[in-house]
Design a protein around this motif. Structure first.
Motif, short mmCIF file in Angstrom:
data_model
loop_
_atom_site.label_atom_id
_atom_site.label_comp_id
_atom_site.label_asym_id
_atom_site.label_seq_id
_atom_site.Cartn_x
_atom_site.Cartn_y
_atom_site.Cartn_z
N ALA A 37 130.55 115.25 24.59
CA ALA A 37 130.35 116.85 25.11
C ALA A 37 131.72 117.56 24.92
O ALA A 37 131.69 118.76 24.53
N HIS A 38 132.79 116.97 25.10
CA HIS A 38 133.98 117.81 25.10
C HIS A 38 134.19 118.19 23.58
O HIS A 38 134.82 118.98 23.27
N GLN A 39 133.98 117.27 22.70
CA GLN A 39 134.24 117.39 21.18
C GLN A 39 133.13 118.74 20.88
O GLN A 39 133.72 119.29 20.12
N GLN A 43 134.78 121.99 19.32
CA GLN A 43 134.29 122.85 18.03
C GLN A 43 133.74 124.06 18.24
O GLN A 43 134.10 124.89 17.51
N ALA A 44 132.82 124.40 19.14
CA ALA A 44 132.35 125.61 19.59
C ALA A 44 133.23 126.63 19.60
O ALA A 44 133.22 127.94 19.16
N ALA A 48 134.27 130.03 17.52
CA ALA A 48 134.34 131.26 18.06
C ALA A 48 135.71 131.99 17.89
O ALA A 48 135.73 133.04 17.60
N ALA A 49 136.63 131.25 18.01
CA ALA A 49 138.07 131.60 17.59
C ALA A 49 138.14 132.01 16.17
O ALA A 49 138.78 133.20 16.01
#
Length: 101
Positions: A37-39, A43-44, A48-49
């Protein structure tokens, strides 16, 4: 002997002083952390950046152009070193084999 108290090269009999392998030592338990979940969140956030206008193909073209510029205009000694590094596999072969390719 279970895997938690198996002998090591520094502890051939499995009885470390002051710890593992002793009858009064606490029992070890498996500890697992799932970072999936953290990965996915990481990645999201990276995507987004980068923004919707980020073009990975154009970024790669820019990297290739920068690398070509880096190895362009070498003098004789620099070219010899470059060729030696390519021949030994340190740098990848590019174009016609010359640094300016």
């Amino acid at each position: 002997m279970d895997p938690h108290t198996s002998p090591t090269p520094h502890d051939p009999d499995g009885t470390l002083p002051g710890g593992a392998g002793r009858p009064d030592a606490p029992e070890l338990v498996d500890f697992t952390v799932d970072l999936t979940a953290h990965q996915v969140l990481r990645q999201a956030q990276v995507l987004a950046a980068l923004g919707p206008d980020w073009d990975p193909i154009e970024a790669m073209r820019g990297e290739e152009a920068a690398t070509a510029l880096l190895y362009s205009g070498l003098d004789e000694e620099q070219q010899r070193v470059y060729d030696d590094l390519v021949a030994s596999g340190v740098l990848p072969r590019r174009g016609d084999g010359s640094a300016a390719a």
